[in-house]
Design a protein around this motif. Structure first.
Motif, PDB file in Angstrom:
ATOM      1  N   VAL A   1       0.852  -1.190   0.000  1.00 35.52           N
ATOM      2  CA  VAL A   1       0.000   0.000   0.000  1.00 35.52           C
ATOM      3  C   VAL A   1       0.888   1.240   0.000  1.00 35.52           C
ATOM      4  O   VAL A   1       2.110   1.148   0.122  1.00 35.52           O
ATOM      5  N   HIS A   2       0.245   2.398  -0.131  1.00 35.04           N
ATOM      6  CA  HIS A   2       0.952   3.675  -0.051  1.00 35.04           C
ATOM      7  C   HIS A   2       0.554   4.415   1.221  1.00 35.04           C
ATOM      8  O   HIS A   2      -0.614   4.370   1.636  1.00 35.04           O
ATOM      9  N   GLU A   3       1.515   5.080   1.810  1.00 35.96           N
ATOM     10  CA  GLU A   3       1.377   6.023   2.919  1.00 35.96           C
ATOM     11  C   GLU A   3       1.127   5.345   4.264  1.00 35.96           C
ATOM     12  O   GLU A   3       0.279   4.473   4.404  1.00 35.96           O
ATOM     13  N   LEU A   4       1.901   5.809   5.245  1.00 35.77           N
ATOM     14  CA  LEU A   4       1.766   5.313   6.610  1.00 35.77           C
ATOM     15  C   LEU A   4       0.579   5.955   7.308  1.00 35.77           C
ATOM     16  O   LEU A   4       0.283   7.122   7.113  1.00 35.77           O
TER      17      LEU A   4
ATOM     18  N   LEU B   1       0.765  -3.777   9.238  1.00 39.29           N
ATOM     19  CA  LEU B   1       2.126  -4.254   9.012  1.00 39.29           C
ATOM     20  C   LEU B   1       2.574  -5.168  10.153  1.00 39.29           C
ATOM     21  O   LEU B   1       3.149  -6.246   9.934  1.00 39.29           O
ATOM     22  N   GLN B   2       2.311  -4.748  11.371  1.00 37.25           N
ATOM     23  CA  GLN B   2       2.720  -5.542  12.524  1.00 37.25           C
ATOM     24  C   GLN B   2       1.946  -6.849  12.626  1.00 37.25           C
ATOM     25  O   GLN B   2       2.480  -7.866  13.097  1.00 37.25           O
ATOM     26  N   ASP B   3       0.710  -6.841  12.143  1.00 37.19           N
ATOM     27  CA  ASP B   3      -0.126  -8.044  12.219  1.00 37.19           C
ATOM     28  C   ASP B   3       0.016  -8.951  11.002  1.00 37.19           C
ATOM     29  O   ASP B   3      -0.569 -10.040  10.965  1.00 37.19           O
ATOM     30  N   GLY B   4       0.757  -8.502   9.979  1.00 35.58           N
ATOM     31  CA  GLY B   4       1.011  -9.351   8.826  1.00 35.58           C
ATOM     32  C   GLY B   4      -0.009  -9.272   7.710  1.00 35.58           C
ATOM     33  O   GLY B   4       0.064 -10.059   6.756  1.00 35.58           O
TER      34      GLY B   4
ATOM     35  N   PRO C   1      10.489   7.770  -2.024  1.00 35.91           N
ATOM     36  CA  PRO C   1       9.598   7.269  -0.982  1.00 35.91           C
ATOM     37  C   PRO C   1      10.316   6.308  -0.039  1.00 35.91           C
ATOM     38  O   PRO C   1      11.193   5.549  -0.449  1.00 35.91           O
ATOM     39  N   ALA C   2       9.937   6.367   1.230  1.00 33.45           N
ATOM     40  CA  ALA C   2      10.470   5.432   2.219  1.00 33.45           C
ATOM     41  C   ALA C   2       9.740   4.103   2.070  1.00 33.45           C
ATOM     42  O   ALA C   2       8.527   4.064   1.847  1.00 33.45           O
ATOM     43  N   ILE C   3      10.482   3.009   2.176  1.00 33.30           N
ATOM     44  CA  ILE C   3       9.904   1.667   2.108  1.00 33.30           C
ATOM     45  C   ILE C   3       9.841   1.117   3.529  1.00 33.30           C
ATOM     46  O   ILE C   3      10.874   0.857   4.147  1.00 33.30           O
ATOM     47  N   TYR C   4       8.630   0.951   4.051  1.00 35.56           N
ATOM     48  CA  TYR C   4       8.449   0.475   5.419  1.00 35.56           C
ATOM     49  C   TYR C   4       7.943  -0.961   5.430  1.00 35.56           C
ATOM     50  O   TYR C   4       7.034  -1.332   4.676  1.00 35.56           O
ATOM     51  N   VAL C   5       8.556  -1.751   6.298  1.00 32.85           N
ATOM     52  CA  VAL C   5       8.057  -3.069   6.647  1.00 32.85           C
ATOM     53  C   VAL C   5       7.863  -3.076   8.162  1.00 32.85           C
ATOM     54  O   VAL C   5       8.094  -2.060   8.838  1.00 32.85           O
ATOM     55  N   ARG C   6       7.425  -4.183   8.706  1.00 31.92           N
ATOM     56  CA  ARG C   6       7.123  -4.189  10.140  1.00 31.92           C
ATOM     57  C   ARG C   6       8.360  -3.912  11.006  1.00 31.92           C
ATOM     58  O   ARG C   6       8.226  -3.487  12.154  1.00 31.92           O
ATOM     59  N   ASP C   7       9.561  -4.132  10.444  1.00 30.95           N
ATOM     60  CA  ASP C   7      10.783  -4.038  11.240  1.00 30.95           C
ATOM     61  C   ASP C   7      11.370  -2.632  11.346  1.00 30.95           C
ATOM     62  O   ASP C   7      12.231  -2.390  12.182  1.00 30.95           O
ATOM     63  N   ASN C   8      10.938  -1.694  10.497  1.00 28.88           N
ATOM     64  CA  ASN C   8      11.585  -0.374  10.524  1.00 28.88           C
ATOM     65  C   ASN C   8      10.572   0.766  10.652  1.00 28.88           C
ATOM     66  O   ASN C   8      10.817   1.880  10.194  1.00 28.88           O
TER      67      ASN C   8
END
Length: 345
Positions: free
Chosen positions: A280-283, A291-294, A332-339
């Motif tokens: 998806v786009h945008e936090l 993200l945290q829930d998968g 754009p920043a690429i976010y996953v659950r770890d960062n």
């Protein structure tokens, strides 16, 4: 050597201080021969006009306008919040800022907002671009008055604006395509594409970039027709819920727009194990939780706070007839659950 002054420019040009001042601050009524002499002296000495002093001498403030969709979407809410946070700094810098809201995806409302700025002597206007046909006349009129036009997030043709601030949306879509291709590990699959509206250049550019990568490098992955949701969460939930109920298996989802609350609700209902790879786009708080829930695997965030700061600095510079401040490409920043940012956890 000390910084050259306007007195130095006048002496080298062989004109009076008043004449040099009129030329440098573009007040007119100076013979062309004297203008050339002063400009040559400015170039030879490397003189840079004192913008703050010029504004003070004319008792003049910058008058800027930001025309933004309302806060009903988290992303645009972040843009509004950043402008509010910059209010004290802007006041100190002598900037008068008006924020005009309109309903997202309502081209008529945007046209009304832009046309309402004509004749109000704005130095600069920044707005989120949409399909151009309905408001090109207003932009032409504003530019004819000397107003500088900056587009944000979604661009319009270059001949209708002075600058664009935002990410390269084709690259963003290509990035999403590459990540989804990698996630399949060489296996076949089927991707659902969603967007707010293909009338928005940022959404259509993302979809086009996504298709380019998948079709060229991952031909074993099928792509759905684009589901347009007007970035409305409930419409997203209903349409995606139906798509996930169809017989053909879905291996990935790419949402090029907003409405992520509805997307997450549909995934929690139809994909409780989080097996579908989702970008998806945008936090937002909803996206961070997903993200945290998968349920969401990657969020591409264009950092609207940085875009607002750049737009403010750019509009002030070009209103002063100065070159745009140097700035690197906005990636754009690429976010996953770890960062995820600490403040979002």
């Amino acid at each position: 050597m000390k910084n050259p002054t306007l007195h130095d420019v006048a002496a080298l040009a062989g004109v009076s201080y008043a004449t040099a001042d009129r030329v440098v601050n573009r007040r007119g009524n100076v013979a062309e021969k004297s203008v050339r002499k002063v400009n040559d002296a400015v170039a030879q000495l490397g003189y840079v006009r004192n913008i703050a002093a010029a504004k003070l001498s004319k008792n003049r403030h910058h008058h800027l306008a930001f025309v933004l969709p309302d806060k009903s979407h988290d992303f645009f809410g972040r843009m509004h919040d950043q402008l509010a946070a910059a209010a004290l700094h802007l006041k100190t810098a002598g900037v008068v800022l008006d924020v005009i809201e309109f309903e997202a995806f309502d081209a008529c409302a945007l046209e009304e907002a832009l046309s309402g700025l004509i004749g109000k002597n704005y130095d600069g206007v920044a707005f989120v671009g949409q399909v151009l046909d309905k408001f090109s006349t207003s932009l032409t009129a504003l530019r004819a008055e000397g107003t500088k036009i900056v587009t944000l997030v979604s661009d319009v043709p270059e001949n209708n604006r002075d600058h664009y601030i935002g990410i390269d949306n084709v690259k963003a879509g290509r990035t999403a395509g590459r990540l989804i291709g990698f996630s399949h590990g060489g296996k076949s699959g089927h991707v659902i594409l969603t967007a707010g509206s293909l009338d928005l250049r940022d959404h259509s550019d993302r979809i086009n970039g996504f298709r380019e990568v998948i079709e060229a490098d991952f031909p074993n992955i099928g792509i759905s027709e684009v589901i347009e949701t007007k970035d409305q969460a409930e419409l997203m939930r209903k349409t995606l819920h139906q798509s996930l109920s169809d017989a053909s298996p879905v291996t990935a989802i790419y949402n090029a727009g907003a409405g992520n609350e509805g997307l997450v609700r549909a995934l929690r209902d139809r994909d409780p194990e989080g097996a579908i790879f989702c970008i998806v786009h945008e936090l937002s708080t909803t996206v961070c939780d997903a993200l945290q829930d998968g349920f969401v695997d990657v969020a591409l965030d264009q950092r609207p706070e940085i875009e607002m700061n750049r737009a403010l600095a750019l509009l002030q510079a070009i209103a002063d007839e100065m070159p745009p401040p140097p700035s690197p490409e906005l990636i754009p920043a690429i976010y996953v659950r770890d960062n995820l940012p600490t403040e979002m956890n």
